[in-house]
Design an enzyme around this catalytic site. Structure first.
Site, mmCIF file in Angstrom:
data_model
loop_
_atom_site.group_PDB
_atom_site.id
_atom_site.type_symbol
_atom_site.label_atom_id
_atom_site.label_comp_id
_atom_site.label_asym_id
_atom_site.label_seq_id
_atom_site.Cartn_x
_atom_site.Cartn_y
_atom_site.Cartn_z
ATOM 1 N N ARG A 187 0.865 -1.180 0.000
ATOM 2 C CA ARG A 187 0.000 0.000 0.000
ATOM 3 C C ARG A 187 0.900 1.227 0.000
ATOM 4 N NH1 ARG A 187 -3.496 -2.747 -1.545
ATOM 5 N NH2 ARG A 187 -5.517 -3.224 -0.605
ATOM 6 N N GLU A 193 -4.458 7.491 -4.644
ATOM 7 C CA GLU A 193 -4.788 6.814 -5.910
ATOM 8 C C GLU A 193 -6.179 7.240 -6.373
ATOM 9 O OE1 GLU A 193 -4.317 2.586 -5.375
ATOM 10 O OE2 GLU A 193 -2.265 2.785 -4.686
ATOM 11 N N HIS A 204 -1.749 0.262 -9.848
ATOM 12 C CA HIS A 204 -2.363 -0.678 -8.885
ATOM 13 C C HIS A 204 -3.028 -1.860 -9.609
ATOM 14 C CE1 HIS A 204 -4.130 -0.991 -4.574
ATOM 15 N NE2 HIS A 204 -3.960 -2.193 -5.115
HETATM 16 P P1 NAP Z 1 -0.735 -11.390 4.654
HETATM 17 O O1 NAP Z 1 -0.613 -12.844 4.328
HETATM 18 O O2 NAP Z 1 -1.574 -10.986 5.813
HETATM 19 O O3 NAP Z 1 0.757 -10.829 4.818
HETATM 20 C C1 NAP Z 1 1.060 -9.595 5.374
HETATM 21 C C2 NAP Z 1 2.352 -9.759 6.160
HETATM 22 O O4 NAP Z 1 2.823 -8.494 6.571
HETATM 23 C C3 NAP Z 1 2.197 -10.618 7.392
HETATM 24 O O5 NAP Z 1 3.092 -11.704 7.306
HETATM 25 C C4 NAP Z 1 2.548 -9.678 8.535
HETATM 26 O O6 NAP Z 1 3.267 -10.412 9.536
HETATM 27 C C5 NAP Z 1 3.410 -8.643 7.855
HETATM 28 N N1 NAP Z 1 3.414 -7.346 8.530
HETATM 29 C C6 NAP Z 1 2.367 -6.595 8.910
HETATM 30 N N2 NAP Z 1 2.770 -5.468 9.499
HETATM 31 C C7 NAP Z 1 4.116 -5.498 9.496
HETATM 32 C C8 NAP Z 1 5.124 -4.616 9.975
HETATM 33 N N3 NAP Z 1 4.820 -3.460 10.583
HETATM 34 N N4 NAP Z 1 6.423 -4.967 9.796
HETATM 35 C C9 NAP Z 1 6.763 -6.132 9.203
HETATM 36 N N5 NAP Z 1 5.849 -7.004 8.719
HETATM 37 C C10 NAP Z 1 4.545 -6.700 8.879
HETATM 38 O O7 NAP Z 1 -1.312 -10.596 3.406
HETATM 39 P P2 NAP Z 1 -1.061 -10.856 1.858
HETATM 40 O O8 NAP Z 1 -2.177 -11.649 1.292
HETATM 41 O O9 NAP Z 1 0.329 -11.337 1.660
HETATM 42 O O10 NAP Z 1 -1.223 -9.354 1.320
HETATM 43 C C11 NAP Z 1 -0.379 -8.328 1.814
HETATM 44 C C12 NAP Z 1 -0.870 -6.976 1.371
HETATM 45 O O11 NAP Z 1 -0.579 -6.777 -0.009
HETATM 46 C C13 NAP Z 1 -2.390 -6.769 1.459
HETATM 47 O O12 NAP Z 1 -2.812 -6.424 2.754
HETATM 48 C C14 NAP Z 1 -2.624 -5.647 0.461
HETATM 49 O O13 NAP Z 1 -2.566 -4.404 1.100
HETATM 50 C C15 NAP Z 1 -1.462 -5.795 -0.511
HETATM 51 N N6 NAP Z 1 -1.924 -6.239 -1.846
HETATM 52 C C16 NAP Z 1 -1.696 -5.427 -2.914
HETATM 53 C C17 NAP Z 1 -2.113 -5.831 -4.165
HETATM 54 C C18 NAP Z 1 -1.879 -4.966 -5.367
HETATM 55 O O14 NAP Z 1 -2.699 -4.981 -6.284
HETATM 56 N N7 NAP Z 1 -0.791 -4.236 -5.434
HETATM 57 C C19 NAP Z 1 -2.775 -7.061 -4.342
HETATM 58 C C20 NAP Z 1 -2.979 -7.848 -3.218
HETATM 59 C C21 NAP Z 1 -2.545 -7.425 -1.970
HETATM 60 P P3 NAP Z 1 3.342 -9.933 11.074
HETATM 61 O O15 NAP Z 1 1.918 -9.616 11.460
HETATM 62 O O16 NAP Z 1 3.923 -11.094 11.789
HETATM 63 O O17 NAP Z 1 4.230 -8.757 11.089
#
Ligand code: NAP
Length: 321
Positions: free
Chosen positions: A236, A265, A283
């Site tokens: 994000r 955005e 995005h």
């Molecule tokens: P996820 O499985 O929940 O992974 C997010 C990871 O971030 C978790 O392992 C979490 O672990 C870690 N995290 C959270 N806060 C943190 C911090 N302050 N420091 C270090 N690590 C941290 O989610 P996902 O499915 O992989 O998706 C991740 C994100 O990608 C989504 O929430 C979305 O915003 C973004 N996304 C973007 C697109 C796009 O079109 N560009 C598409 C899909 C998703 P811990 O809680 O242990 O820290």
């Protein structure tokens, strides 16, 4: 008949299935203020489905029987969770089905930025290829380098797999908690943020946006990175201080960046557009026809489950209704 609000563009098949089962109302930006339309329609609505809109007390307050907001996304930072919990409104999302597609895009950005792909595409098309490419056109090696993943979650691990299996990369990762199961098969090393930034040739941000990841990467963090490093953000925009990134790119503090997400955005104008060491995409992490269809289907199932008395499989706030 139960009423469903569709608050963004939706897959045509899914829309038709919804229309066959429920009264469906579409929010249409061409028909005036979107938030006004939501406030009016939500009064007697049972469900909402869509993505990319801020939904909070200011537009949801009139809701009296809203059971679920079914988001066609995995990220849910657009929704005021505290308010939804207080009103006992479920929020569902669409994880897993977009993981590999979004990781593909992260790697596309990494490679494009490292090898100056968009810039050299323009260079070639503009007839500047008059002699063999030289230093100004040179990029960075990828194979065998160190890949730092900030946020080894579903998408972060899928990016790490691409680096480890496809490019023989050494993987470092930083999370708030260690992720042994995801890390072990990739021989990925858990480390502090500074250590990751200092040691990585490529840094990919894949965290969810939360209070602790907001502005996680700023001037101090860019200063830790190596001057040949490539920075990629598919998470994000608000995870990164965009102005600090612009300064780091302008001053060649880092080699290049690949971005899919921005603080505001859609991005209509930005200093980023004047820089040739940044690849800017609109995005599109999950934006393939197949994946968007899978996301719409999953969001549909979540919504129907909630309206038909079942507990949806992918609830962000799984309280008992
Ligand atoms: P996820 O499985 O929940 O992974 C997010 C990871 O971030 C978790 O392992 C979490 O672990 C870690 N995290 C959270 N806060 C943190 C911090 N302050 N420091 C270090 N690590 C941290 O989610 P996902 O499915 O992989 O998706 C991740 C994100 O990608 C989504 O929430 C979305 O915003 C973004 N996304 C973007 C697109 C796009 O079109 N560009 C598409 C899909 C998703 P811990 O809680 O242990 O820290």
């Amino acid at each position: 008949m139960k009423k469903v609000i569709v608050f963004s563009q939706l897959d045509e098949d899914i829309l038709q299935r919804l229309q066959a089962q429920y009264e469906v109302v579409m929010i249409n930006p061409k028909q005036g203020d979107v938030n006004e339309q939501i406030r009016e329609q939500v009064k007697n609505a049972d469900a909402m489905i869509g993505a990319g809109r801020l939904l909070n007390q200011s537009n949801l307050a009139p809701a009296e029987q809203l059971k679920i907001i079914s988001s066609v996304s995995v990220g849910y930072d657009n929704y005021d969770l505290a308010f939804l919990n207080q009103k006992k409104i479920w929020l569902s999302n669409t994880p897993h089905v977009l993981t590999e597609t979004t990781a593909d895009l992260a790697f596309t950005l990494l490679m494009s930025a490292a090898r100056k792909v968009p810039d050299l595409d323009q260079w070639t098309k503009q007839g500047q290829w008059k002699r063999t490419a030289s230093e100004a056109q040179f990029g960075q090696d990828i194979f065998g380098k160190t890949l730092g993943i900030i946020g080894l979650g579903h998408i972060g691990a899928a990016v790490a797999r691409r680096g480890f299996y496809g490019f023989n990369m050494n993987v470092l990762y930083h999370n708030r908690t260690e992720k042994l199961a995801a890390a072990q098969p990739l021989n990925a090393q858990y480390c502090g943020l500074d250590e990751l930034l200092q040691q990585s040739d490529f840094v990919v941000v894949a965290v969810d946006l939360n209070a602790e990841s907001q502005a996680l990467i700023g001037q101090r963090e860019f200063e830790q990175m190596q001057t040949h490093a490539v920075f990629v953000n598919i998470a994000r925009g608000s995870v990164v201080d965009e102005q600090a990134l612009i300064e780091a790119l302008k001053s060649n503090q880092i080699f290049a960046a690949g971005l899919d997400v921005y603080a505001k955005e859609p991005l209509q104008s930005s200093e980023l557009f004047d820089l040739n060491n940044v690849v800017t995409l609109p995005h599109i992490g999950s934006a393939t026809a197949e994946t968007r269809k899978k996301m719409a289907e999953l969001a549909y199932v979540n919504l129907v489950d909630a309206l038909e008395g079942r507990t949806p499989a992918y609830l962000v706030n799984p309280f008992n209704s």
